[in-house]
Enzyme design. Structure first.
Site, short mmCIF file in Angstrom:
data_model
loop_
_atom_site.label_atom_id
_atom_site.label_comp_id
_atom_site.label_asym_id
_atom_site.label_seq_id
_atom_site.Cartn_x
_atom_site.Cartn_y
_atom_site.Cartn_z
N ASN A 127 0.87 -1.17 0.00
CA ASN A 127 0.00 0.00 0.00
C ASN A 127 0.91 1.23 0.00
O ASN A 127 1.46 1.59 1.04
CB ASN A 127 -0.90 -0.02 1.25
CG ASN A 127 -1.75 1.23 1.36
OD1 ASN A 127 -1.79 2.05 0.44
ND2 ASN A 127 -2.43 1.39 2.48
N TRP A 128 1.04 1.83 -1.17
CA TRP A 128 1.94 2.98 -1.29
C TRP A 128 1.36 4.23 -0.65
O TRP A 128 2.05 5.24 -0.50
CB TRP A 128 2.26 3.27 -2.77
CG TRP A 128 3.14 2.24 -3.42
CD1 TRP A 128 3.76 1.18 -2.81
CD2 TRP A 128 3.52 2.18 -4.81
NE1 TRP A 128 4.49 0.47 -3.74
CE2 TRP A 128 4.36 1.06 -4.97
CE3 TRP A 128 3.23 2.97 -5.92
CZ2 TRP A 128 4.92 0.71 -6.21
CZ3 TRP A 128 3.76 2.62 -7.16
CH2 TRP A 128 4.60 1.50 -7.29
N LYS A 129 0.06 4.18 -0.30
CA LYS A 129 -0.62 5.36 0.25
C LYS A 129 -0.39 6.55 -0.71
O LYS A 129 -0.25 6.32 -1.92
CB LYS A 129 -0.15 5.64 1.68
CG LYS A 129 -0.26 4.38 2.55
CD LYS A 129 -0.10 4.62 4.02
CE LYS A 129 -0.23 3.29 4.75
NZ LYS A 129 -0.18 3.44 6.20
N HIS A 174 -9.55 1.00 5.01
CA HIS A 174 -8.26 1.25 5.67
C HIS A 174 -8.48 2.20 6.84
O HIS A 174 -9.31 3.11 6.76
CB HIS A 174 -7.26 1.85 4.67
CG HIS A 174 -5.87 1.87 5.22
ND1 HIS A 174 -5.44 2.86 6.07
CD2 HIS A 174 -4.83 1.01 5.06
CE1 HIS A 174 -4.18 2.60 6.42
NE2 HIS A 174 -3.79 1.49 5.82
N GLU A 178 -6.93 4.69 7.80
CA GLU A 178 -6.78 6.12 7.46
C GLU A 178 -8.06 6.64 6.81
O GLU A 178 -8.43 7.81 6.99
CB GLU A 178 -5.55 6.31 6.55
CG GLU A 178 -4.26 6.17 7.35
CD GLU A 178 -3.09 5.58 6.60
OE1 GLU A 178 -3.09 5.59 5.35
OE2 GLU A 178 -2.16 5.09 7.28
N GLU A 232 -5.04 -4.60 10.87
CA GLU A 232 -4.09 -3.51 11.01
C GLU A 232 -4.40 -2.74 12.30
O GLU A 232 -5.24 -1.81 12.29
CB GLU A 232 -4.20 -2.56 9.81
CG GLU A 232 -3.85 -3.21 8.49
CD GLU A 232 -3.25 -2.20 7.50
OE1 GLU A 232 -2.20 -2.50 6.93
OE2 GLU A 232 -3.83 -1.11 7.34
N GLY A 261 2.53 2.83 10.76
CA GLY A 261 3.45 3.95 10.54
C GLY A 261 4.13 4.42 11.81
O GLY A 261 4.73 5.50 11.84
N SER A 319 3.66 -1.54 10.50
CA SER A 319 5.11 -1.53 10.74
C SER A 319 5.78 -2.89 10.46
O SER A 319 6.69 -3.29 11.18
CB SER A 319 5.43 -1.04 12.16
OG SER A 319 4.98 0.30 12.32
N GLY A 344 2.98 -0.82 4.29
CA GLY A 344 2.99 0.60 3.96
C GLY A 344 4.40 1.06 3.68
O GLY A 344 4.98 0.82 2.62
N GLY A 345 5.01 1.73 4.66
CA GLY A 345 6.33 2.35 4.50
C GLY A 345 7.37 1.46 3.82
O GLY A 345 8.06 1.91 2.89
P1 13P Z 1 3.08 0.82 7.70
O1 13P Z 1 3.64 -0.48 7.13
O2 13P Z 1 3.78 2.03 7.16
O3 13P Z 1 2.98 0.78 9.18
O4 13P Z 1 1.58 0.92 7.14
C1 13P Z 1 0.73 -0.14 7.31
C2 13P Z 1 -0.49 0.11 6.50
O5 13P Z 1 -1.28 0.97 6.85
C3 13P Z 1 -0.68 -0.66 5.28
O6 13P Z 1 -1.97 -0.49 4.77
#
Ligand code: 13P
Length: 253
Positions: A13-15, A99, A101, A171, A177, A216, A237-238
């Site tokens: 997930n590149w966000k 998600h 977010e 999640e 994050g 994470s 994510g990251g």
């Molecule tokens: P991180 O891996 O950056 O913690 O993000 C997780 C995430 O929200 C994937 O959808």
């Protein structure tokens, strides 16, 4: 209850990150690095505007495309929204739904998330349904209630059968994050709870559904998470923005 034949899945997930200048070399490295020894299905979820670019870069790499969100309507006067049919036009097979977010920053309710899940399902896209609790909820001992509520909203709108074509991602909001990963045992406990919750309706579906962990995940902790019985991969994510890190996570799955 454990089924050993769930194919692992790792989704990036590149966000809201990346640009044409960064996506091209990142995809180049991923395609080069994904070798036959990667058994997991790999899904790349870029921002909408890069779907076409990533679709053309993916080519025959074996990786597949996903989106980060979709509209709850088919089409019409919904400025700024993207429909399931549009995602299919760009070869998307998966779409992230609910998600944290989206839930937290954009006010997506359990009902709206269920509507989006239904929309994905109807179109033949596989929803990746995200569930997870806040830190306060965990500390108050409410984790199971929160997860149950989030799941039940989708089961009651879409029926348990819709999970035949769905993926779930646990999640925990406090792990996203933050660099603070759930321990493998903490994650496993919730994954097992999710499977049990589905099994109340249908054991076969509960046994077959893939449940990803997200929050994470890094190259250094992926393996210990992925060896747990009910963790079938990760939503990253990251670490998905760095080719070496992401490839290491894919190999760990
Ligand atoms: P991180 O891996 O950056 O913690 O993000 C997780 C995430 O929200 C994937 O959808």
């Amino acid at each position: 209850m454990m089924s050993s034949d769930r194919q692992p899945l790792v989704a990036a997930n590149w966000k809201m990150n990346g640009s044409l200048d960064t996506i091209r070399p990142l995809m180049g490295k991923l395609i080069e690095g994904i070798r036959a020894d990667v058994k997991a299905e790999i899904v790349i979820c870029p921002p909408f505007v890069y779907l076409a670019e990533v679709a053309s870069l993916l080519g025959r790499s074996g990786m597949v495309l996903g989106a980060q969100n979709l509209a709850r309507h088919d089409s019409g006067a919904y400025t700024g929204e993207i429909s399931a049919a549009m995602l299919l036009d760009y070869q998307c097979r998966y779409v992230i739904v609910g998600h944290s977010e989206r839930r937290t920053l954009y006010g997506e309710t359990d009902v709206l998330v269920a509507e989006k899940f239904a929309q994905a399902n109807k179109a033949g896209l596989t929803p990746i349904l995200c569930v997870g609790e806040y830190l306060e909820e965990r500390e108050a001992g409410d984790t199971d209630n929160v997860i149950a509520r989030q799941l039940d909203a989708v089961i009651s709108k879409c029926s348990i059968e819709s999970f035949d074509q769905a993926v779930i991602a646990y999640e925990p909001v406090w792990a996203i994050g933050t660099g603070r990963t759930a321990t493998p045992e903490q994650a496993q406990e919730v994954h097992a709870f999710i499977r049990l919750r589905l099994a109340r309706h249908d054991e076969r579906i509960a046994d077959n559904v893939r449940i990803l962990y997200g929050g994470s995940v890094k190259a250094t902790n992926a393996e210990e998470l992925f060896t747990m019985a009910d963790i079938d991969g990760g939503l990253i994510g990251g670490a998905s923005l760095d080719a070496n890190d992401f490839l290491a996570i894919c190999r760990a799955a």
